[in-house]
Motif scaffolding. Structure first.
Motif: not given
Length: 754
Positions: A303-309, A337-340, A414-421
């Motif tokens: 399982l991988l989220d669409h904005d993560d790495l 975590k990783i910055t936007e 790496h879980w990306r920090i982004s608005e709404g996450s």
């Protein structure tokens, strides 16, 4: 109200050295700068002296700045400058210097040393003209209170500005005067060192690419897309393409309502392993994820989220694990975590091995989860009713049915920090809280646990489970060893009898060689209470033997081993411990103990901190939440202190009680591990709170005789358990074994990946 609190905190700190520093600031920089900083602290709080243009941030370790760099009257550029300062922080990772670089081609060579030891030698380009040049470097740790010398050599016509006529506080410039300089500590220092030590080298990656395993399963990486920004989508796809293990497919199910070109982006890579499907409608996160799973043809599903790495060795690590044992049907890794913008990694979560009670408290597994496809077929896909916590629900179901659960102690995701996450804040998706509570409740229903009641707590996405006790409530035998110390024992007994709300207990005082008349008078008084018995054990002190004897006299279904220097805080402490101790899978329960100054004394025991074990979170505030909320969350541990430990009498007998060869030290750790060897879990709860005035009766290990005995019992424990427990399964191998704060071990080097 927060500004009032900040003002009070700021005034509180304006004394002693802080007051002197304020006076120096006024002298060096004027009242305007002082009031500016004071106002900032009142508005935002006292910890605001941070640098904001570096993600890793940090407080000022020292400053000698010029407020307006373009107006540097009295300063002249020099090619060679050296100055000394003493940081009041544990590390430094950034230095800003006021520089001249009129021609634009300058370079700056910097050396930081402590005595004769060179701690840093680097060269920086991009030297600023009439402004500050920032030099970031791998943090230099362990510098608090040390005199550091910074030596600067300027090349190609640039220079460092020096005012030879004015000295600034905190910096001693060779030849006199001052420099325009700021030095910063780095918040993420230990993790930056860990990254430097554990990022695979190109040699290691090439080895992985060439390796052929005996078992080469296909891994289907499923990603539901929803209005994914192009930059995030490309970075995600490219992190998958960079995998050193090549037998994968990427299944993209697109439920977007506004992004029209995601299919074109996916097809532009011309990689047959990248599968894209545009859904006819947006079915929500669960429905879209299920569509992605339907596309999968692999042996395992990830399982991988669409904005993560992913790290490039992520899939390789999982395949390596299943080649060791194909019974691993569910696996997960550590994450950060990783910055936007994708530039900075921070906030690593080094997780425990599988811990069911911890998982029922919060979803500590999250990413990067890999399921055997046959397991996924058995448990079914995502369920719409848990949208917002759909991954939590499917992880709960997978861990209930998997033959074997694997944990890779390495940052692979790496879980990306982004608005709404939810990586940024759980409040960004507040509906996830109730969805998670429902998922835990459903788990208990599947497990047939009918006496469990789940509620959310003040910390978002953390859950409290309360278990009904049998009716009638089981008898608890509270066993308290004692020698003299009438006042100490009286405080303990009084707190139990006056504060406890649990109705069915007996107190057994194990008397051992007291000599003072007042204690025997007190015993006579206590024996007037039908709930209290005195049993005498007239032998040289042996904590294990003393408790074993008292336990043999106990009538209760539950045994509670309690030190005489304990006093009760929470009235329902016995209920909070008994509800878990009565659970058939739990072998032992520990409590949250504080020193009299309201700092943490016990929050479970971690193996291998020190030669044997120690208490993590020790000396933190009673109100601290700890490492990822562990101080407010019931969770599994390897051991709990016998200063306050509850277990079923049947389990105590099953493991043979305390090992009497451990006279004083480590008998509780030994008992816990014997319980673990029988297949039981051990749980620590923060909801049974007590004070512990540690070792007041027996004293600390300070005499030569006591030190010799401690050394003997240390050697005894290591001979018995060291090989069986090379690490604590509930404490990640990447965390420190030298401190008690769950900090990252900066010098940890994972196995050579070649």
């Amino acid at each position: 109200m927060s500004k009032v609190r900040n003002l009070a905190s700021t005034i509180k700190h304006l004394k002693g050295e802080s007051f002197k520093r304020a006076a120096v600031m006024i002298r060096d920089y004027g009242w305007g700068e002082f009031f500016h900083k004071l106002g900032t602290r009142i508005k935002y709080g006292p910890g605001t002296a941070v640098v904001n243009n570096n993600m890793y941030g940090g407080e000022l370790a020292g400053e000698s700045f010029v407020k307006n760099p373009s107006e540097h009257k009295g300063y002249q550029a020099e090619e060679r400058v050296s100055f000394t300062f003493t940081p009041s922080v544990p590390n430094i990772g950034r230095i800003e210097l006021l520089t001249q670089n009129r021609a634009g081609g300058g370079a700056l060579e910097i050396t930081v040393s402590k005595g004769d030891a060179v701690l840093l030698h680097a060269e920086a380009g991009g030297v600023a003209h009439d402004d500050y040049t920032a030099i970031d470097f791998l943090p230099i740790c362990g510098v608090m209170g040390a005199a550091l010398t910074v030596s600067l050599t300027c090349k190609n016509g640039c220079g460092v500005y020096v005012n030879r006529n004015k000295r600034r506080h905190g910096f001693s410039v060779d030849g006199g005067g001052s420099v325009g300089c700021r030095v910063y500590t780095v918040h993420n220092a230990e993790y930056l060192h860990w990254i430097a030590n554990n990022t695979p080298t190109e040699k290691e990656l090439n080895y992985q690419r060439a390796r052929v395993f005996n078992y080469m399963p296909k891994i289907s990486i499923v990603v539901p897309l929803y209005n994914t920004p192009e930059k995030f989508l490309r970075q995600m796809i490219e992190s998958v393409q960079a995998q050193t293990y090549s037998n994968w497919e990427l299944c993209l199910a697109d439920g977007s309502t506004s992004s029209k070109n995601l299919g074109e982006i996916a097809h532009s890579y011309e990689d047959a392993r990248i599968l894209y499907r545009k859904l006819e409608e947006n079915k929500g996160i669960s429905g879209n994820s299920n569509e992605a799973i339907r596309m999968a043809t692999g042996d395992y599903v990830a399982l991988l989220d669409h904005d993560d790495l992913l790290m490039p060795h992520a899939l390789y690590s999982y395949v390596e694990l299943v080649n060791i044992d194909r019974d691993y049907e569910f696996m997960y890794s550590d994450e950060d975590k990783i910055t936007e913008d994708g530039k900075y990694r921070f906030n690593p979560f080094f997780k425990p091995d599988f811990a069911p009670d911890t998982l029922h408290t919060f979803n500590y597994i999250t990413h990067f989860s890999v399921f055997k496809k046959t397991l996924l077929d058995k448990i079914g896909g995502f369920e719409d009713r848990f949208n917002g916590a759909q991954d939590f629900d499917i992880i709960l179901r997978a861990t209930e049915k998997a033959k074997k659960i694997g944990h890779i102690s390495d940052i692979l995701y790496h879980w990306r920090i982004s608005e709404g996450s939810t990586a940024l804040a759980s409040s960004a998706k507040s509906y996830t809280v109730e969805a998670g509570r429902s998922a835990v409740e459903a788990a208990y229903q599947r497990l047939g646990i009918k006496n469990a009641h789940v509620s959310s707590c003040q910390y978002p996405n953390y859950y409290i489970t309360r278990y009904d006790l049998p009716d009638p409530k089981p008898l608890i035998s509270i066993i308290i060893p004692n020698k003299d110390e009438k006042r100490t024992l009286e405080n303990c007994i009084t707190s139990i009898t006056e504060k406890s709300t649990y109705p069915n207990y007996e107190i057994i005082i194990a008397e051992n060689n007291s000599t003072e008349k007042e204690i025997f008078d007190y015993y006579a008084q206590l024996e007037q209470d039908s709930r209290i018995r005195i049993v005498r054990w007239d032998h040289p002190f042996n904590y294990s033997a003393l408790n074993n004897y008292a336990a043999s006299q106990a009538k209760g279904d539950l045994l509670l081993f309690l030190n005489n220097d304990i006093s009760v805080i929470s009235p329902d402490w016995l209920e909070q411990m008994a509800m878990h101790a009565m659970r058939p899978e739990i072998g032992q329960v520990g409590a949250k103990l504080y020193y009299p100054d309201n700092t943490i004394q016990h929050s479970g025991i971690v193996l291998k901190i020190g030669p044997v074990a120690n208490h993590p979170h020790k000396f933190l505030s009673r109100f601290d939440i700890g490492y990822f909320g562990l101080l407010v969350a019931p969770h599994n541990v390897s051991s709990v202190t016998a200063a306050c430990a509850m277990m079923r009498a049947s389990v105590f007998r099953e493991v043979g009680g305390f090992d009497e060869t451990f006279t004083v030290a480590y008998n509780d750790v030994d008992l816990s591990l014997k319980v673990r060897e029988k297949g039981y879990y051990i749980l620590w709860t923060p909801f049974a709170e007590l004070y512990h005035d540690e070792s007041k009766t027996r004293g600390l290990e300070t005499t030569p005789e006591k030190m010799e005995r401690l050394d003997h019992e240390t050697a005894l424990w290591l001979s018995k358990w060291d090989k069986k427990y090379p690490y604590d399964p509930y404490y990640n191998i990447n965390l420190t074994n030298e401190k008690l704060d769950y900090s990252v071990s900066p010098n940890k080097i994972l196995k050579d990946r070649t």
